[in-house]
Design a protein around this motif. Structure first.
Motif, PDB file in Angstrom:
ATOM      1  N   LYS A 155       0.812  -1.230   0.094  1.00  0.00           N
ATOM      2  CA  LYS A 155      -0.182  -0.123  -0.028  1.00  0.00           C
ATOM      3  C   LYS A 155       0.866   1.014   0.211  1.00  0.00           C
ATOM      4  O   LYS A 155       0.471   2.221  -0.755  1.00  0.00           O
ATOM      5  N   PHE A 156       2.062   0.949   0.855  1.00  0.00           N
ATOM      6  CA  PHE A 156       2.833   2.506   0.744  1.00  0.00           C
ATOM      7  C   PHE A 156       3.401   2.432  -0.579  1.00  0.00           C
ATOM      8  O   PHE A 156       3.775   3.644  -0.960  1.00  0.00           O
ATOM      9  N   ILE A 157       4.163   1.647  -1.063  1.00  0.00           N
ATOM     10  CA  ILE A 157       4.702   1.575  -2.352  1.00  0.00           C
ATOM     11  C   ILE A 157       3.654   2.114  -3.423  1.00  0.00           C
ATOM     12  O   ILE A 157       4.031   3.066  -4.073  1.00  0.00           O
ATOM     13  N   GLY A 158       2.374   1.709  -3.473  1.00  0.00           N
ATOM     14  CA  GLY A 158       1.447   2.226  -4.305  1.00  0.00           C
ATOM     15  C   GLY A 158       0.826   3.519  -4.370  1.00  0.00           C
ATOM     16  O   GLY A 158       0.961   4.288  -5.303  1.00  0.00           O
ATOM     17  N   GLU A 159       0.979   3.969  -3.000  1.00  0.00           N
ATOM     18  CA  GLU A 159       0.648   5.409  -2.813  1.00  0.00           C
ATOM     19  C   GLU A 159       1.708   6.434  -3.205  1.00  0.00           C
ATOM     20  O   GLU A 159       1.595   7.426  -3.694  1.00  0.00           O
ATOM     21  N   SER A 160       3.029   5.852  -3.028  1.00  0.00           N
ATOM     22  CA  SER A 160       4.355   6.484  -3.397  1.00  0.00           C
ATOM     23  C   SER A 160       4.378   6.547  -4.897  1.00  0.00           C
ATOM     24  O   SER A 160       4.557   7.827  -5.481  1.00  0.00           O
ATOM     25  N   LYS A 161       4.007   5.512  -5.573  1.00  0.00           N
ATOM     26  CA  LYS A 161       3.908   5.565  -6.916  1.00  0.00           C
ATOM     27  C   LYS A 161       2.766   6.391  -7.669  1.00  0.00           C
ATOM     28  O   LYS A 161       2.960   7.143  -8.522  1.00  0.00           O
ATOM     29  N   SER A 162       1.651   6.386  -7.122  1.00  0.00           N
ATOM     30  CA  SER A 162       0.702   7.250  -7.377  1.00  0.00           C
ATOM     31  C   SER A 162       0.921   8.811  -7.198  1.00  0.00           C
ATOM     32  O   SER A 162       0.842   9.429  -8.076  1.00  0.00           O
ATOM     33  N   ALA A 163       1.434   9.080  -6.124  1.00  0.00           N
ATOM     34  CA  ALA A 163       1.896  10.416  -5.895  1.00  0.00           C
ATOM     35  C   ALA A 163       2.972  10.874  -6.980  1.00  0.00           C
ATOM     36  O   ALA A 163       3.039  12.068  -7.383  1.00  0.00           O
ATOM     37  N   GLN A 164       3.969   9.828  -7.256  1.00  0.00           N
ATOM     38  CA  GLN A 164       5.106  10.215  -8.207  1.00  0.00           C
ATOM     39  C   GLN A 164       4.446  10.618  -9.610  1.00  0.00           C
ATOM     40  O   GLN A 164       4.754  11.519 -10.410  1.00  0.00           O
ATOM     41  N   LEU A 165       3.460   9.563  -9.921  1.00  0.00           N
ATOM     42  CA  LEU A 165       2.759   9.863 -11.256  1.00  0.00           C
ATOM     43  C   LEU A 165       1.937  11.231 -11.465  1.00  0.00           C
ATOM     44  O   LEU A 165       1.753  11.993 -12.379  1.00  0.00           O
ATOM     45  N   ILE A 166       1.146  11.458 -10.136  1.00  0.00           N
ATOM     46  CA  ILE A 166       0.513  12.653 -10.296  1.00  0.00           C
ATOM     47  C   ILE A 166       1.526  13.865 -10.438  1.00  0.00           C
ATOM     48  O   ILE A 166       1.201  14.762 -11.050  1.00  0.00           O
ATOM     49  N   GLY A 167       2.591  13.873  -9.710  1.00  0.00           N
ATOM     50  CA  GLY A 167       3.734  14.802  -9.897  1.00  0.00           C
ATOM     51  C   GLY A 167       3.969  15.071 -11.305  1.00  0.00           C
ATOM     52  O   GLY A 167       4.225  16.188 -11.867  1.00  0.00           O
ATOM     53  N   GLN A 168       4.161  14.056 -11.970  1.00  0.00           N
ATOM     54  CA  GLN A 168       4.795  13.998 -13.395  1.00  0.00           C
ATOM     55  C   GLN A 168       3.578  14.590 -14.350  1.00  0.00           C
ATOM     56  O   GLN A 168       3.964  15.197 -15.143  1.00  0.00           O
ATOM     57  N   ALA A 169       2.489  14.071 -13.840  1.00  0.00           N
ATOM     58  CA  ALA A 169       1.243  14.591 -14.869  1.00  0.00           C
ATOM     59  C   ALA A 169       1.392  16.049 -14.902  1.00  0.00           C
ATOM     60  O   ALA A 169       0.961  16.876 -15.883  1.00  0.00           O
ATOM     61  N   ILE A 170       1.215  16.708 -13.577  1.00  0.00           N
ATOM     62  CA  ILE A 170       1.295  18.289 -13.280  1.00  0.00           C
ATOM     63  C   ILE A 170       2.393  18.816 -14.227  1.00  0.00           C
ATOM     64  O   ILE A 170       2.143  19.971 -14.448  1.00  0.00           O
ATOM     65  N   ALA A 171       3.400  18.220 -13.758  1.00  0.00           N
ATOM     66  CA  ALA A 171       4.658  18.778 -14.537  1.00  0.00           C
ATOM     67  C   ALA A 171       4.477  18.877 -16.026  1.00  0.00           C
ATOM     68  O   ALA A 171       4.994  19.707 -16.761  1.00  0.00           O
ATOM     69  N   ASN A 172       4.057  17.795 -16.710  1.00  0.00           N
ATOM     70  CA  ASN A 172       4.030  17.748 -18.036  1.00  0.00           C
ATOM     71  C   ASN A 172       2.550  18.361 -18.705  1.00  0.00           C
ATOM     72  O   ASN A 172       2.692  18.906 -19.977  1.00  0.00           O
ATOM     73  N   ASN A 173       1.786  18.469 -17.859  1.00  0.00           N
ATOM     74  CA  ASN A 173       0.425  18.895 -18.455  1.00  0.00           C
ATOM     75  C   ASN A 173      -0.147  19.631 -17.329  1.00  0.00           C
ATOM     76  O   ASN A 173      -0.615  18.924 -16.483  1.00  0.00           O
TER      77      ASN A 173
END
Length: 221
Positions: A155-173
């Motif tokens: 669960k911790f790894i999933g939440e971390s990965k989700s936060a990382q993907l959201i951060g990348q999405a915000i930076a790209n678009n």
């Protein structure tokens, strides 16, 4: 006091100096102080798990009932009574419960105290000193703990990965932020619409000012 003519006298002599007739009489000395007595018993629980319980009791004889104790149980009264009633009581109580809630010291104390009092042996304290389960049950508990730890780690790894993907999405678009605002506003609007109470709040605070948002996407970004 034991008398060769009449047997054990009913009178109990306290500590101190007392007179006796040589050869005809002899004293029978009891220690009336509370002493610990340890018993281990292995019993089966209601869910067919073996539970090994170590029980410690503080026991002493009733001073005014010493003649009766000597007549019925002799001097080693604790070895004659306590093992049998403790084993029987533990087996009866443990068999009524599953292995998981294995602590039932209060009920054991009441039953043991009542049964020991019938033999003029009061119990001042009853406590569980050791509690051991069978190998299969212990292994199942350890496996459950490991599975829970792995689930928490995933669960911790999933939440971390989700936060990382959201951060990348915000930076790209940058439009991703606008999309999340629209989704949040829709959820808030649905909640308010289904509520029986009236709500008076600023739309700016609820992200409901969608008309003022710039929904155009810059093709250069």
């Amino acid at each position: 006091m034991f008398n060769r003519l009449v047997g054990v006298k009913d009178k109990v002599y306290p500590e101190g100096t007392h007179l006796m007739v040589p050869w005809f009489e002899r004293p029978i000395i009891y220690d009336v102080r509370a002493r610990p007595y340890l018993v281990e018993s292995t019993s089966g629980s209601r869910d067919l798990q073996m539970v090994k319980i170590g029980l410690r009791v503080l026991t002493r004889p009733m001073a005014d009932q010493l003649p009766e104790i000597y007549r019925t149980l002799a001097e080693n009264y604790s070895e004659r009574v306590l093992p049998s009633i403790i084993h029987e009581t533990l087996k009866d109580i443990v068999a009524q419960y599953n292995a998981k809630p294995a602590y039932h010291s209060e009920r054991e104390r009441k039953i043991l105290t009542q049964r020991a009092t019938n033999f003029n042996i009061p119990l001042d304290d009853v406590s569980i000193t050791t509690l051991t389960f069978g190998k299969e049950f212990t292994a199942a508990i350890e496996a459950k703990k490991v599975a829970a730890q792995e689930a928490a780690r995933a669960k911790f790894i999933g939440e971390s990965k989700s936060a990382q993907l959201i951060g990348q999405a915000i930076a790209n678009n940058k439009a991703f932020i606008t999309l999340r605002k629209i989704e949040a506003a829709r959820e808030i609007a649905q909640t308010i619409a289904h509520s029986a109470n009236k709500v008076y709040l600023s739309s700016d605070d609820l992200l409901l000012n969608l008309q003022g948002m710039n929904l155009e996407v810059d093709p250069k970004k």
